[in-house]
Design an enzyme around this catalytic site. Structure first.
Site, PDB file in Angstrom:
ATOM      1  N   ARG A 101      14.540  46.619  23.049  1.00  0.00           N
ATOM      2  CA  ARG A 101      14.844  47.846  23.862  1.00  0.00           C
ATOM      3  C   ARG A 101      14.631  47.711  25.079  1.00  0.00           C
ATOM      4  O   ARG A 101      13.316  47.676  25.466  1.00  0.00           O
ATOM      5  CB  ARG A 101      14.422  49.052  22.932  1.00  0.00           C
ATOM      6  CG  ARG A 101      14.654  50.216  23.641  1.00  0.00           C
ATOM      7  CD  ARG A 101      14.632  51.643  22.795  1.00  0.00           C
ATOM      8  NE  ARG A 101      15.013  52.816  23.697  1.00  0.00           N
ATOM      9  CZ  ARG A 101      13.994  53.708  24.114  1.00  0.00           C
ATOM     10  NH1 ARG A 101      12.928  53.696  23.701  1.00  0.00           N
ATOM     11  NH2 ARG A 101      14.620  54.613  24.849  1.00  0.00           N
ATOM     12  N   HIS A 151      16.300  55.738  31.679  1.00  0.00           N
ATOM     13  CA  HIS A 151      15.014  56.155  31.324  1.00  0.00           C
ATOM     14  C   HIS A 151      14.256  56.664  32.418  1.00  0.00           C
ATOM     15  O   HIS A 151      13.478  55.920  33.012  1.00  0.00           O
ATOM     16  CB  HIS A 151      14.394  54.755  30.683  1.00  0.00           C
ATOM     17  CG  HIS A 151      13.146  54.925  30.058  1.00  0.00           C
ATOM     18  ND1 HIS A 151      12.856  54.416  28.895  1.00  0.00           N
ATOM     19  CD2 HIS A 151      11.840  55.511  30.298  1.00  0.00           C
ATOM     20  CE1 HIS A 151      11.681  54.781  28.319  1.00  0.00           C
ATOM     21  NE2 HIS A 151      11.152  55.307  29.278  1.00  0.00           N
ATOM     22  N   GLU A 196      14.142  60.315  25.911  1.00  0.00           N
ATOM     23  CA  GLU A 196      13.248  61.504  26.057  1.00  0.00           C
ATOM     24  C   GLU A 196      13.729  62.392  27.194  1.00  0.00           C
ATOM     25  O   GLU A 196      12.970  62.760  28.088  1.00  0.00           O
ATOM     26  CB  GLU A 196      11.971  60.860  26.222  1.00  0.00           C
ATOM     27  CG  GLU A 196      11.400  60.021  25.115  1.00  0.00           C
ATOM     28  CD  GLU A 196       9.846  59.802  25.400  1.00  0.00           C
ATOM     29  OE1 GLU A 196       9.301  60.358  26.200  1.00  0.00           O
ATOM     30  OE2 GLU A 196       9.355  59.455  24.436  1.00  0.00           O
ATOM     31  N   ASN A 336      11.444  58.901  19.106  1.00  0.00           N
ATOM     32  CA  ASN A 336      10.194  58.402  19.691  1.00  0.00           C
ATOM     33  C   ASN A 336       9.213  59.266  19.082  1.00  0.00           C
ATOM     34  O   ASN A 336       9.039  60.493  19.391  1.00  0.00           O
ATOM     35  CB  ASN A 336      10.187  58.293  21.227  1.00  0.00           C
ATOM     36  CG  ASN A 336      10.962  57.268  22.100  1.00  0.00           C
ATOM     37  OD1 ASN A 336      11.699  56.516  21.361  1.00  0.00           O
ATOM     38  ND2 ASN A 336      11.007  57.373  23.311  1.00  0.00           N
ATOM     39  N   TYR A 338       4.589  59.599  19.038  1.00  0.00           N
ATOM     40  CA  TYR A 338       3.112  58.948  19.229  1.00  0.00           C
ATOM     41  C   TYR A 338       2.269  59.521  18.399  1.00  0.00           C
ATOM     42  O   TYR A 338       1.099  58.864  17.954  1.00  0.00           O
ATOM     43  CB  TYR A 338       2.848  59.021  20.633  1.00  0.00           C
ATOM     44  CG  TYR A 338       3.773  58.029  21.386  1.00  0.00           C
ATOM     45  CD1 TYR A 338       3.262  56.619  21.680  1.00  0.00           C
ATOM     46  CD2 TYR A 338       5.190  58.166  21.859  1.00  0.00           C
ATOM     47  CE1 TYR A 338       4.206  55.617  22.339  1.00  0.00           C
ATOM     48  CE2 TYR A 338       5.747  57.231  22.635  1.00  0.00           C
ATOM     49  CZ  TYR A 338       5.282  55.814  22.719  1.00  0.00           C
ATOM     50  OH  TYR A 338       6.042  55.125  23.388  1.00  0.00           O
ATOM     51  N   GLU A 404      10.431  54.158  19.665  1.00  0.00           N
ATOM     52  CA  GLU A 404       9.081  53.927  20.289  1.00  0.00           C
ATOM     53  C   GLU A 404       8.057  54.654  19.537  1.00  0.00           C
ATOM     54  O   GLU A 404       8.124  55.590  18.937  1.00  0.00           O
ATOM     55  CB  GLU A 404       9.105  54.731  21.651  1.00  0.00           C
ATOM     56  CG  GLU A 404       9.469  54.053  22.815  1.00  0.00           C
ATOM     57  CD  GLU A 404       9.490  55.051  24.174  1.00  0.00           C
ATOM     58  OE1 GLU A 404       8.473  55.518  24.285  1.00  0.00           O
ATOM     59  OE2 GLU A 404      10.368  54.974  24.848  1.00  0.00           O
TER      60      GLU A 404
HETATM   61  C1  BGC Z   1       8.261  56.955  27.288  1.00  0.00           C
HETATM   62  C2  BGC Z   1       7.377  55.764  27.896  1.00  0.00           C
HETATM   63  C3  BGC Z   1       6.299  55.849  27.944  1.00  0.00           C
HETATM   64  C4  BGC Z   1       5.510  56.138  26.814  1.00  0.00           C
HETATM   65  C5  BGC Z   1       4.078  56.241  26.628  1.00  0.00           C
HETATM   66  C6  BGC Z   1       7.521  57.456  26.153  1.00  0.00           C
HETATM   67  O1  BGC Z   1       7.450  58.914  26.302  1.00  0.00           O
HETATM   68  O2  BGC Z   1       9.605  56.717  26.753  1.00  0.00           O
HETATM   69  O3  BGC Z   1       8.270  55.319  29.074  1.00  0.00           O
HETATM   70  O4  BGC Z   1       5.631  54.824  28.633  1.00  0.00           O
HETATM   71  O5  BGC Z   1       6.154  57.344  26.080  1.00  0.00           O
HETATM   72  O6  BGC Z   1       3.519  57.355  27.354  1.00  0.00           O
END
Ligand code: BGC
Length: 501
Positions: A101, A151, A196, A336, A338, A404
């Site tokens: 990607r 992006h 995002e 995405n 995290y 992501e």
């Molecule tokens: C973004 C990336 C970023 C990653 C880690 C995502 O929000 O798409 O560009 O590097 O998070 O912060």
């Protein structure tokens, strides 16, 4: 990208939080499950003004305001992928990924952002050639390109015209999208329009932490969201009507979300967590998957706007035609994610200055027992499982590609913590697939290479491959996690024993 780094509240209530097991799932990933790695143009390419490229809002701000990037760095060279893309493809091939990607830099192909400005006739041929070569080489190596059109790196020229709050950008983006489909679409099966956009609208037009760093919270952020949704929808319809039959690809938006876990099972806290999901993922997801803004967003912004003496809501209205135009513009959900945070209800803040956070009206915190990444983001794999289930239940069981997921490290090549992170989150994906019957068809590790982490400069390395930014040659070195990910991709299994189907 800019996930909340909140104060740690000591919370007795966390004892009430529903726990889900962190044991590693021993079932296999489905045979057709795809594994990939990701990057974005500004974060890796460099060549910021090479061969006719125009200036993006990140080039502009990082050059103009030396304190904007906290480390004082910029991405003028970054990983130098503009020159080193061939060697990167060999690394991707060795890693064994099914897809890569990456994003197209809009100002690299259209320096002012305009696709059909006849006076200037602005297509930058070297930019087109660069992406054409990259895409062709990926295909030759059996790596499927997953291409993002936007992006974060808007052409500065369009920012000078107001950026995303300016509704004219719907057409400019659509022209750019058409150019990309025409030039590259024959070889691209997975498109994403925006990465995002919530980060851009909320932190770029609602605060100073992302470019263009315009702080108009509660107004500019919603205007930005509206334009982005219409621009996305227009690009989708163009693809559908002009290209899909010949090119046969799929197209969607990538939306990010943190899992929002209620801090207690009090009704107010459960509602607050759902409200936060609707104000984040739902602000984009609801118009696209269900139609129109989420009800709770309409009600909250309307309520506060009235008390702030606005004659109408700060949340711009969609016409009936616009609602229908945006609804259904997806072939899959790009997600995405995290981290996870705890959410509780907050009291109504005084009316006065408009503010997105006052509109949401929540308090966030973290559980002190959660481990964190180098970026201080909580590592909570079960949060991803819950988020996937929530997307399934809220949006009628769509196909989902995790576009992501990953973590930063403290600069080590022995990144055992990254291995644990991916193993845990991949296991949560397996739980979602096998236990909750969520239709997840792929996973994308963020990121392929250590790269420029926006306002944090090079201080947050997320890569599977280390990049030495002090060396002009930008050498890449595999971290320990490369071996782990390679094996997972090859075996479709997380366990050391053989996995069950
Ligand atoms: C973004 C990336 C970023 C990653 C880690 C995502 O929000 O798409 O560009 O590097 O998070 O912060």
């Amino acid at each position: 990208m800019f996930r909340q780094k909140k104060l740690v509240f000591v919370i007795l209530n966390t004892l009430l939080v529903t726990r889900v097991s962190n044991a590693i799932n021993t079932r296999a990933f489905p045979d057709d499950f795809i594994f990939g790695a990701a990057s974005s143009a500004y974060q890796v390419e460099g060549g910021w003004n090479a061969d006719g490229k125009g200036e993006s809002i990140w080039d502009y701000l990082s050059h103009k305001n030396k304190t904007f990037i906290w480390t004082g760095e910029n991405a003028d060279v970054a990983c130098d992928t503009y020159n080193k893309w061939k060697q990167d493809i060999l690394l991707l091939k060795d890693l064994g990924v099914n897809h890569y990607r990456f994003s197209i830099s809009w100002p690299r192909v259209l320096p002012t952002g305009y696709a059909d400005w006849l006076l200037i006739n602005d297509i930058n041929e070297p930019g087109i050639v660069y992406y054409r070569n990259l895409i062709k080489a990926l295909k030759e190596n059996n790596i499927e390109p997953v291409v993002t059109l936007q992006h974060f790196d808007l052409p500065q020229y369009l920012q000078d015209l107001g950026g995303w709050p300016n509704p004219n950008l719907v057409d400019y983006f659509a022209d750019y999208a058409r150019l990309a489909f025409r030039e590259f679409g024959e070889d691209v099966k997975y498109w994403t329009t925006f990465n995002e956009p919530r980060q851009v609208c909320q932190y770029g037009y609602g605060s100073w932490v992302l470019a263009p760093a315009i702080s108009t919270s509660g107004v500019g952020d919603y205007l930005c969201t509206r334009t982005v949704l219409l621009a996305h929808a227009k690009a989708y319809h163009i693809y559908d009507e002009e290209f899909r039959t010949q090119q046969n690809g799929v197209i969607s938006m990538v939306i990010d979300a943190t899992w929002e876990e209620p801090v207690s099972n009090r009704t107010e806290d459960v509602e607050a967590a759902e409200r936060q999901l609707q104000f984040t993922f739902g602000l984009y997801g609801n118009p696209i998957y269900n139609g129109n803004w989420p009800r709770v967003v309409i009600d909250r912004v309307g309520f506060r706007s009235e008390h702030e003496n606005f004659t109408k809501s700060r949340l711009p209205k969609f016409t009936h035609e616009e609602i229908e135009y945006i609804k259904g513009t997806y072939d899959y959900v790009g997600l995405n994610s995290y981290t996870t945070e705890l959410v509780g209800d907050a009291s109504e803040e005084e009316f006065g200055q408009p503010s997105y956070t006052k509109d949401v009206r929540i308090e966030t915190s973290t559980d002190p027992s959660w481990n964190t990444t180098a970026y201080s983001w909580a590592i909570v794999p079960w949060g991803l499982r819950k988020l996937l289930k929530w997307v399934k239940d809220t949006y009628n069981n769509p196909k989902i590609l995790v576009t992501e997921n990953g973590c930063s490290d403290n600069g080590t090549l022995d990144d055992d913590m990254r291995i644990d992170y991916h193993r845990g989150y991949l296991s949560a994906v397996l739980d979602a697939i096998h236990e909750d019957e969520v239709d997840v068809f792929g996973y994308t590790a963020w990121s392929f290479l250590d790269s420029f982490e926006w306002i944090m400069g090079y201080s947050q390395p997320f890569g599977l491959y280390h990049v030495d930014f002090t060396d002009d040659d930008r050498p890449r070195t595999p971290k320990k996690s490369v071996g782990f990910y390679k094996k997972v991709i090859a075996t479709h299994c997380l366990s050391d024993e053989e996995c069950t189907k």
